[in-house]
Design a protein around this motif. Structure first.
Motif, short mmCIF file in Angstrom:
data_model
loop_
_atom_site.label_atom_id
_atom_site.label_comp_id
_atom_site.label_asym_id
_atom_site.label_seq_id
_atom_site.Cartn_x
_atom_site.Cartn_y
_atom_site.Cartn_z
N LEU A 188 0.63 -1.15 0.02
CA LEU A 188 0.06 -0.18 -0.24
C LEU A 188 0.78 1.34 -0.07
CD1 LEU A 188 -2.74 -0.91 2.39
CD2 LEU A 188 -2.65 -1.54 -0.01
N SER A 189 2.09 1.38 -0.64
CA SER A 189 2.67 2.53 -1.02
C SER A 189 2.79 2.83 -2.49
CB SER A 189 4.11 2.16 -0.44
OG SER A 189 5.05 3.08 -0.70
N LEU A 190 3.11 1.88 -3.32
CA LEU A 190 3.28 2.22 -4.84
C LEU A 190 2.11 2.93 -5.64
CD1 LEU A 190 5.14 -1.05 -5.78
CD2 LEU A 190 5.92 1.33 -5.28
N HIS A 191 0.94 2.96 -5.21
CA HIS A 191 -0.30 3.77 -5.60
C HIS A 191 -0.02 5.35 -5.66
CE1 HIS A 191 -1.27 3.13 -1.57
NE2 HIS A 191 -2.12 4.50 -1.66
N TRP A 192 0.99 5.93 -4.82
CA TRP A 192 1.54 7.10 -4.58
C TRP A 192 2.72 7.58 -5.58
CZ3 TRP A 192 -2.52 10.05 -3.33
CH2 TRP A 192 -3.43 9.63 -2.55
N VAL A 193 3.04 6.45 -6.04
CA VAL A 193 4.42 6.82 -7.04
C VAL A 193 4.12 7.37 -8.36
CG1 VAL A 193 6.34 5.67 -8.24
CG2 VAL A 193 5.83 5.00 -5.97
N ASN A 194 4.82 8.38 -8.63
CA ASN A 194 4.45 9.14 -10.14
C ASN A 194 4.84 8.31 -11.23
OD1 ASN A 194 3.30 11.84 -9.39
ND2 ASN A 194 5.31 12.37 -8.64
N ASP A 195 5.93 7.73 -11.29
CA ASP A 195 6.39 6.95 -12.32
C ASP A 195 6.38 5.21 -11.78
OD1 ASP A 195 7.53 5.94 -14.61
OD2 ASP A 195 9.07 7.20 -14.71
N LEU A 196 5.15 4.66 -12.02
CA LEU A 196 5.01 3.40 -11.63
C LEU A 196 6.11 2.23 -12.51
CD1 LEU A 196 4.02 1.34 -9.58
CD2 LEU A 196 1.97 1.26 -10.96
N PRO A 197 6.02 2.62 -13.71
CA PRO A 197 6.95 1.55 -14.68
C PRO A 197 8.21 1.84 -14.18
CG PRO A 197 5.47 2.74 -16.02
CD PRO A 197 5.23 3.41 -14.53
N LYS A 198 8.90 3.14 -14.00
CA LYS A 198 10.12 3.22 -13.47
C LYS A 198 10.43 2.65 -11.97
CE LYS A 198 13.65 6.83 -12.47
NZ LYS A 198 14.21 6.52 -11.00
N ALA A 199 9.45 2.60 -11.10
CA ALA A 199 9.57 2.26 -9.95
C ALA A 199 9.76 0.43 -9.84
CB ALA A 199 8.45 2.37 -8.87
N PHE A 200 8.86 -0.19 -10.93
CA PHE A 200 8.97 -1.50 -10.97
C PHE A 200 10.31 -1.96 -11.61
CE2 PHE A 200 4.24 -2.12 -11.43
CZ PHE A 200 4.21 -2.18 -10.23
N LYS A 201 10.88 -1.04 -12.65
CA LYS A 201 12.32 -1.46 -13.00
C LYS A 201 13.36 -1.21 -11.64
CE LYS A 201 11.16 0.09 -17.84
NZ LYS A 201 11.58 0.93 -18.81
N GLU A 202 13.29 -0.22 -11.05
CA GLU A 202 14.20 -0.16 -9.91
C GLU A 202 13.95 -1.30 -9.07
OE1 GLU A 202 15.58 2.94 -8.20
OE2 GLU A 202 15.88 4.02 -10.29
N ILE A 203 13.09 -1.69 -8.69
CA ILE A 203 12.69 -2.86 -7.88
C ILE A 203 13.46 -3.99 -8.82
CG2 ILE A 203 11.08 -4.81 -6.79
CD1 ILE A 203 9.25 -2.01 -6.33
N HIS A 204 13.18 -4.32 -9.69
CA HIS A 204 13.68 -5.47 -10.40
C HIS A 204 15.12 -5.18 -10.43
CE1 HIS A 204 14.93 -7.65 -14.18
NE2 HIS A 204 14.10 -8.47 -14.03
N GLN A 205 15.65 -4.11 -10.86
CA GLN A 205 17.34 -3.95 -10.77
C GLN A 205 17.78 -4.39 -9.43
OE1 GLN A 205 18.53 -0.13 -12.30
NE2 GLN A 205 20.53 -0.38 -11.71
N VAL A 206 17.13 -4.08 -8.32
CA VAL A 206 17.90 -4.41 -6.93
C VAL A 206 18.02 -5.91 -6.46
CG1 VAL A 206 17.81 -1.95 -6.17
CG2 VAL A 206 15.83 -3.73 -5.58
N LEU A 207 17.03 -6.69 -7.40
CA LEU A 207 16.63 -7.96 -7.08
C LEU A 207 17.86 -8.70 -7.54
CD1 LEU A 207 13.08 -8.86 -7.41
CD2 LEU A 207 14.16 -9.29 -5.22
N LYS A 208 18.31 -9.94 -6.91
CA LYS A 208 19.09 -10.79 -7.20
C LYS A 208 18.41 -11.61 -8.29
CE LYS A 208 21.86 -11.18 -3.12
NZ LYS A 208 22.51 -12.02 -2.10
N PRO A 209 19.34 -12.22 -9.19
CA PRO A 209 18.47 -13.32 -10.25
C PRO A 209 17.99 -14.28 -9.32
CG PRO A 209 20.86 -12.61 -10.89
CD PRO A 209 20.69 -12.01 -9.66
N ASP A 210 16.78 -14.79 -9.67
CA ASP A 210 15.90 -15.78 -9.03
C ASP A 210 15.26 -15.03 -7.87
OD1 ASP A 210 14.58 -18.01 -8.99
OD2 ASP A 210 15.51 -18.85 -7.65
N GLY A 211 15.40 -13.62 -7.55
CA GLY A 211 14.70 -13.05 -6.54
C GLY A 211 13.50 -12.79 -6.75
N VAL A 212 12.57 -12.66 -5.90
CA VAL A 212 11.02 -12.30 -6.05
C VAL A 212 10.64 -11.37 -5.51
CG1 VAL A 212 10.47 -13.66 -3.89
CG2 VAL A 212 8.78 -13.54 -5.66
#
Length: 351
Positions: free
Chosen positions: A167-191
């Motif tokens: 219940l935080s990401l609905h206030w993000v201005n650039d949701l696609p960018k936020a998802f990409k940031e999350i994907h980037q900081v995850l390790k391979p096979d991370g969830v």
């Protein structure tokens, strides 16, 4: 673990703790002193021009800080704690231990209190509101708290085994960018396991206010924040690089004494509207009309009124070569046409 493409769970009820009701002239707005202290929109971001950046992130930080400093902030945390528990359930569905996890937009730690150190060995909580982190709920997991914006995560690539967000990401201005940031900081096979408000959230409140404004003022302004549609969520996660996606929806209905208590609790949750095009004040007559319409259209038999919160839950994995892959096209050894024959043989065997 849930692996369906898109599933809908039945609506569930949630009890609202008894709170002292008080008159409130604002919907999703700060008290007068805090609202006066909020910064004006930057150049080029006037209230009518929020297409690219619809939310005032500095105001959202003030709202969350104000909510965290209330004498009893836990009184309005019932919805966040419920959703945090459901996020934790999805973490427990994955039968592995996560050495390092990240909670994006953690607030006071609504997910961490439901997790165990056997599942998550170390947790980093990130939020824009320093007061929320200072007043965080204690958990058994060793935790580091970092004040940072969810849109700009200050971590290296391939750092975390698990990222959660509730219940935080609905206030993000650039949701696609936020998802990409999350994907980037995850390790391979991370969830990544997250939850955010859906488009049908507070539809009762929205309709009541619009009808009241049309009747009393001859037009209406937006008072409820825009939300992402569930049809777009899977596409955005896929574009960010996630695979083996799961998106499911849930609805939580909370009963309140009336419209003003709904608004009071939203304010206490830090969920006040921070859109640039928000209308901060409503006329007293309009508010009274909205309360009457709310009761007439949606009221329960016991005199209370329901508020519906639609929740989108999402799960996405970062690619790793060890993950299961779909079979090659044409590699099947049994055709669908043979299934009817198998069913017939089974029926004969029973006879």
């Amino acid at each position: 673990m849930r692996r369906g493409a898109c599933e809908a769970e039945p609506m569930r009820g949630l009890a609202r703790p008894a709170l002292r009701a008080r008159w409130c002239r604002r919907l999703w707005a700060l008290p007068a002193r805090a609202a006066a202290a909020s910064p004006a929109p930057p150049t080029g971001a006037s209230p009518g021009s929020g297409a690219l950046n619809p939310f005032d992130r500095r105001l959202k930080r003030k709202q969350k800080n104000w909510a965290a400093l209330q004498p009893e902030p836990a009184k309005c945390d019932y919805l966040r704690e419920e959703v945090g528990g459901r996020i934790a359930d999805r973490v427990f569905d994955i039968t592995r231990t996560f050495p390092l996890a990240l909670d994006v937009g953690s607030g006071r730690g609504y997910i961490a209190q439901h997790l165990t150190k056997e599942t998550v060995e170390k947790l980093i909580q990130v939020d824009i509101a320093e007061n929320a982190l200072k007043n965080a709920i204690e958990s058994e997991i060793p935790t580091v708290r970092v004040v940072a914006d969810e849109e700009f995560l200050p971590f290296k690539e391939d750092t975390f085994d698990l990222v959660v967000s509730s219940l935080s990401l609905h206030w993000v201005n650039d949701l696609p960018k936020a998802f990409k940031e999350i994907h980037q900081v995850l390790k391979p096979d991370g969830v990544f396991i997250g939850a955010m408000f859906g488009g049908d959230t507070l539809y009762e409140l929205r309709c009541s206010l619009q009808l009241a404004e049309l009747e009393r003022e001859g037009g209406f302004s937006p008072h409820v924040s825009p939300f992402t549609a569930v049809a777009d969520l899977g596409h955005l996660l896929s574009r960010a690089g996630f695979n083996t996606l799961t998106v499911d929806t849930d609805e939580i209905q909370v009963n309140y004494p009336g419209l003003f208590e709904v608004m009071e609790d939203l304010q206490g949750m830090g969920e006040s509207n921070c859109s640039w095009n928000r209308k901060p004040l409503l006329h007293r007559e309009t508010m009274l009309a909205a309360a009457a319409i709310y009761q007439e259209m949606y009221g329960n038999s016991d005199g209370s009124v329901p508020a519906t919160f639609q929740i989108y839950y999402m799960i996405g994995w970062k690619y790793h070569e060890s993950q299961a892959k779909p079979a090659q096209r044409g590699s099947a050894t049994v055709s669908f046409g043979d299934l009817s024959k198998i069913e017939g043989l089974l029926k004969r065997g029973k006879k």
